[in-house]
Design a protein around this motif. Sequence first.
Motif, PDB file in Angstrom:
ATOM      1  N   TYR A  64      55.684  67.452  28.586  1.00  0.00           N
ATOM      2  CA  TYR A  64      55.369  67.193  29.993  1.00  0.00           C
ATOM      3  C   TYR A  64      56.480  66.477  30.755  1.00  0.00           C
ATOM      4  CZ  TYR A  64      50.600  68.660  29.001  1.00  0.00           C
ATOM      5  OH  TYR A  64      49.493  69.399  28.647  1.00  0.00           O
TER       6      TYR A  64
ATOM      7  N   ARG B   8      59.255  68.520  32.389  1.00  0.00           N
ATOM      8  CA  ARG B   8      58.690  69.357  33.449  1.00  0.00           C
ATOM      9  C   ARG B   8      58.408  68.533  34.698  1.00  0.00           C
ATOM     10  NH1 ARG B   8      57.764  71.838  28.747  1.00  0.00           N
ATOM     11  NH2 ARG B   8      57.534  74.123  28.739  1.00  0.00           N
TER      12      ARG B   8
ATOM     13  N   TYR C 207      56.399  70.562  38.111  1.00  0.00           N
ATOM     14  CA  TYR C 207      55.140  70.540  37.362  1.00  0.00           C
ATOM     15  C   TYR C 207      54.270  69.463  37.972  1.00  0.00           C
ATOM     16  CZ  TYR C 207      52.098  71.318  33.336  1.00  0.00           C
ATOM     17  OH  TYR C 207      51.041  71.673  32.522  1.00  0.00           O
TER      18      TYR C 207
ATOM     19  N   ARG D 125      46.504  73.296  43.513  1.00  0.00           N
ATOM     20  CA  ARG D 125      47.897  73.698  43.320  1.00  0.00           C
ATOM     21  C   ARG D 125      48.488  73.146  42.034  1.00  0.00           C
ATOM     22  NH1 ARG D 125      49.252  71.986  49.499  1.00  0.00           N
ATOM     23  NH2 ARG D 125      49.264  74.055  50.483  1.00  0.00           N
TER      24      ARG D 125
ATOM     25  N   HIS E  15      49.138  72.018  38.043  1.00  0.00           N
ATOM     26  CA  HIS E  15      49.135  72.695  36.754  1.00  0.00           C
ATOM     27  C   HIS E  15      48.141  72.060  35.782  1.00  0.00           C
ATOM     28  CE1 HIS E  15      53.212  73.549  38.407  1.00  0.00           C
ATOM     29  NE2 HIS E  15      52.994  74.728  37.881  1.00  0.00           N
TER      30      HIS E  15
ATOM     31  N   GLU F 146      44.597  71.399  31.111  1.00  0.00           N
ATOM     32  CA  GLU F 146      45.385  72.440  31.775  1.00  0.00           C
ATOM     33  C   GLU F 146      44.460  73.256  32.673  1.00  0.00           C
ATOM     34  OE1 GLU F 146      48.603  72.854  31.446  1.00  0.00           O
ATOM     35  OE2 GLU F 146      49.077  71.561  29.746  1.00  0.00           O
TER      36      GLU F 146
END
Length: 381
Positions: free
Chosen positions: A117, A120, A126, A169, A171, A196
């Motif tokens: 993570y 990202r 992300y 929007r 992730h 997720e």
Amino acid sequence: MSTSTVTDRPAPELRELRTEVRRFLAAAVDAGVFTPRVNSWLTGWDESFSRTLAERGWVGMTVPAGYGGHGRSHLERFAVTGELLAAGAPIAAHWIADRQIAPSILRYGTEEQKRYYLPRIASGGYYFGLGMSEPDAGSDLASVRTRAVRVDGGWQLTGTKVWTSGAHRAHALVVLARTATDPDDRHAGLSQFVVELGDPRIQVRPIMSMNGEHHFNEVVLDEAFVPDAGVLGTVGNGWTQVTSELAFERSGPERLLSTYPLLQELVAATGRGSVPADARIGRLVARTAALHRMSADIAETLARGDSAAGEAALVKLLGTRHEGDIADVADTLAGGLPPDREPALQDHVRTGLLEMPGFTLRGGSNEVLQGIVARRIGVRR
């Protein structure tokens, strides 16, 4: 007026960093990349702009280089975010992930979670939401009813979250859920999960603001599966974890600078003679400086790894009231202007008034924060 008027430490490197960010933002406005707006950290969603900031090293600043970040100090991040907020830049896309999720994963996450993570997040591409508040819990997180039940290979989560900014929007969400019940301790048995999005057992339903904008959501989890690798931290330690995260959420400069672009326009309009000089404007500027100093002090405290839950609650309580006061004073002084005079100021006033009801609710209502301040700070007197 910029955040340099309410600066914290006179360290040359921080002044240079602020100047660099300020020049970048001024050039971006001149080029039409964005138009300054009130409440930009919540409503200004621009993924391209977030990636641009990341390319300049201004997202994931405090994430270690080994995890894709830049290994810079919390005060350096404070300097950058203060300038972004003062400029009304569109930073909502990466804001929650960068402000709150990255420090939490660094502190509580597994090595696998950190390596997946954090790079990202630092890329500016992300995005996370926070699955905390619920319809019958509000700011009282100890009352959450979302349940996580142990199943083969992971957990099934069932419940409803509300006011989940950017979930349509994002992730992923970090969800607070109850994994056990202790009738003698409401704070026990809570755990956090990285969920997720995209699972058909997760529905994201829009909650429209009164101005027609969509940034809040209701998220319904219907036995959504989360593998064991999605547990954040220790099962049953959710209360300790989430309260430490809330110090980052409640103490940051966004809790006092949401309406700063409005204050800037008000001061400028006074200088142009469009708005009469008024002592209330001076008081607002002075209060901004004091609250900014308090917020910077907490950034230093958190950088040392110390607890600042009570102090963060105080900054959030005072800061969000202050943001509303800016909108009120500006409306009083500029409300009678002709429509074609000071259009930027009038636009900021309208936006500030429409967004104002949420200032004292998000991140914990004033009533809850007053209780925290009384318990955490008052008890030491």
